[in-house]
Design a protein around this motif. Structure first.
Motif, PDB file in Angstrom:
ATOM      1  N   PHE A 136       7.144  -3.314  -5.458  1.00  0.00           N
ATOM      2  CA  PHE A 136       7.678  -3.121  -4.027  1.00  0.00           C
ATOM      3  C   PHE A 136       9.012  -2.596  -4.311  1.00  0.00           C
ATOM      4  N   ASN A 137       9.328  -2.185  -2.648  1.00  0.00           N
ATOM      5  CA  ASN A 137      10.607  -1.415  -2.347  1.00  0.00           C
ATOM      6  C   ASN A 137      11.500  -2.947  -1.757  1.00  0.00           C
ATOM      7  N   PRO A 138      12.391  -3.388  -2.554  1.00  0.00           N
ATOM      8  CA  PRO A 138      13.135  -4.378  -1.894  1.00  0.00           C
ATOM      9  C   PRO A 138      13.878  -4.165  -0.348  1.00  0.00           C
ATOM     10  N   TYR A 139      13.728  -3.127  -0.170  1.00  0.00           N
ATOM     11  CA  TYR A 139      14.685  -2.798   0.914  1.00  0.00           C
ATOM     12  C   TYR A 139      14.010  -2.005   2.206  1.00  0.00           C
ATOM     13  N   GLY A 140      12.758  -2.068   2.009  1.00  0.00           N
ATOM     14  CA  GLY A 140      11.852  -1.448   3.118  1.00  0.00           C
ATOM     15  C   GLY A 140      10.693  -1.315   2.824  1.00  0.00           C
ATOM     16  N   GLN A 141      10.048  -0.229   3.290  1.00  0.00           N
ATOM     17  CA  GLN A 141       8.533   0.149   3.107  1.00  0.00           C
ATOM     18  C   GLN A 141       8.257   0.748   1.657  1.00  0.00           C
ATOM     19  N   GLY A 142       6.985   0.324   1.235  1.00  0.00           N
ATOM     20  CA  GLY A 142       6.592   0.704  -0.078  1.00  0.00           C
ATOM     21  C   GLY A 142       6.115  -0.657  -0.910  1.00  0.00           C
ATOM     22  N   ASP A 143       4.756  -0.442  -0.870  1.00  0.00           N
ATOM     23  CA  ASP A 143       4.078  -1.423  -1.780  1.00  0.00           C
ATOM     24  C   ASP A 143       3.077  -0.632  -2.644  1.00  0.00           C
ATOM     25  N   TRP A 144       2.888  -0.751  -3.973  1.00  0.00           N
ATOM     26  CA  TRP A 144       2.049  -0.276  -4.966  1.00  0.00           C
ATOM     27  C   TRP A 144       1.459  -1.318  -5.503  1.00  0.00           C
ATOM     28  N   TYR A 145       0.105  -1.524  -5.624  1.00  0.00           N
ATOM     29  CA  TYR A 145      -0.784  -2.440  -5.985  1.00  0.00           C
ATOM     30  C   TYR A 145      -1.702  -1.849  -7.101  1.00  0.00           C
TER      31      TYR A 145
ATOM     32  N   HIS B 130       3.710   4.456   4.455  1.00  0.00           N
ATOM     33  CA  HIS B 130       3.321   4.591   5.859  1.00  0.00           C
ATOM     34  C   HIS B 130       1.959   4.261   6.362  1.00  0.00           C
ATOM     35  N   GLU B 131       1.145   4.674   5.636  1.00  0.00           N
ATOM     36  CA  GLU B 131      -0.314   4.097   5.762  1.00  0.00           C
ATOM     37  C   GLU B 131      -0.984   3.892   4.248  1.00  0.00           C
ATOM     38  N   GLY B 132      -1.870   2.990   4.143  1.00  0.00           N
ATOM     39  CA  GLY B 132      -2.368   2.653   2.938  1.00  0.00           C
ATOM     40  C   GLY B 132      -3.607   3.614   2.288  1.00  0.00           C
ATOM     41  N   GLU B 133      -3.439   3.790   1.178  1.00  0.00           N
ATOM     42  CA  GLU B 133      -4.755   4.539   0.599  1.00  0.00           C
ATOM     43  C   GLU B 133      -4.583   4.255  -1.022  1.00  0.00           C
ATOM     44  N   TYR B 134      -5.843   4.603  -1.474  1.00  0.00           N
ATOM     45  CA  TYR B 134      -5.926   4.272  -2.741  1.00  0.00           C
ATOM     46  C   TYR B 134      -5.782   5.744  -3.517  1.00  0.00           C
ATOM     47  N   GLY B 135      -5.184   5.636  -4.940  1.00  0.00           N
ATOM     48  CA  GLY B 135      -4.676   6.785  -5.438  1.00  0.00           C
ATOM     49  C   GLY B 135      -4.051   6.466  -6.901  1.00  0.00           C
ATOM     50  N   TYR B 136      -3.424   7.523  -7.521  1.00  0.00           N
ATOM     51  CA  TYR B 136      -2.770   7.162  -8.802  1.00  0.00           C
ATOM     52  C   TYR B 136      -1.305   7.121  -8.306  1.00  0.00           C
ATOM     53  N   PHE B 137      -0.507   6.672  -9.141  1.00  0.00           N
ATOM     54  CA  PHE B 137       0.986   6.630  -9.116  1.00  0.00           C
ATOM     55  C   PHE B 137       1.353   6.312 -10.592  1.00  0.00           C
TER      56      PHE B 137
ATOM     57  N   ILE C 177      -5.821  -7.237  -0.533  1.00  0.00           N
ATOM     58  CA  ILE C 177      -4.819  -6.310  -0.174  1.00  0.00           C
ATOM     59  C   ILE C 177      -5.054  -5.373   1.019  1.00  0.00           C
ATOM     60  N   THR C 178      -6.063  -4.652   0.944  1.00  0.00           N
ATOM     61  CA  THR C 178      -6.479  -3.579   1.961  1.00  0.00           C
ATOM     62  C   THR C 178      -6.339  -4.427   3.290  1.00  0.00           C
ATOM     63  N   GLU C 179      -6.795  -5.494   3.453  1.00  0.00           N
ATOM     64  CA  GLU C 179      -6.626  -6.306   4.646  1.00  0.00           C
ATOM     65  C   GLU C 179      -5.506  -6.880   5.151  1.00  0.00           C
TER      66      GLU C 179
ATOM     67  N   HIS D  90      -2.618  -4.782   8.771  1.00  0.00           N
ATOM     68  CA  HIS D  90      -1.794  -5.639   9.791  1.00  0.00           C
ATOM     69  C   HIS D  90      -0.455  -5.525   9.866  1.00  0.00           C
ATOM     70  N   GLU D  91       0.035  -4.726   9.050  1.00  0.00           N
ATOM     71  CA  GLU D  91       1.440  -4.379   8.974  1.00  0.00           C
ATOM     72  C   GLU D  91       2.230  -3.251   9.499  1.00  0.00           C
TER      73      GLU D  91
END
Length: 102
Positions: A30-39, A57-64, A95-97, A101-102
């Motif tokens: 995660f980004n400790p100062y704002g948006q950004g989560d990677w699961y 900004h929006e959630g999606e499945y993919g590679y990182f 996680i997706t649910e 809501h965020e």
């Protein structure tokens, strides 16, 4: 901070043996100062890439790439992306649910 520990590697290897829809989310970055989560659900040791759910900004499945995440410096203090040390592996639906809501 290590993005991948030996324990996480073991969990990812075990997870990869399961059918796709039974695989758990193993790690959270995660980004400790704002948006950004990677699961992360899967991890490729050769490429240092994960497949999982990314919520910017929006959630999606993919590679990182964990290499690229490690290079990110977040303003205003130039802190990096962090691994959630208290994350407990869970089903991907949770996680997706949660992120809808965020």
């Amino acid at each position: 901070m290590k993005f991948i520990t030996k324990e996480l590697q073991k969990q990812f290897r075990a997870n990869a043996k399961l059918p796709e829809m039974e695989q758990k989310v193993i790690a959270h970055y995660f980004n400790p100062y704002g948006q950004g989560d990677w699961y992360a659900i899967t991890y490729d040791e050769k490429t240092n890439e994960c497949f999982g759910y990314v919520h910017l900004h929006e959630g999606e499945y993919g590679y990182f790439s964990l290499t690229e995440l490690a290079d990110v410096k977040v303003p205003p203090f130039n802190m990096g992306i962090e691994r959630d040390l208290h994350f407990t592996p869970c089903n991907r639906e949770i996680i997706t649910e949660r992120n809808k809501h965020e």
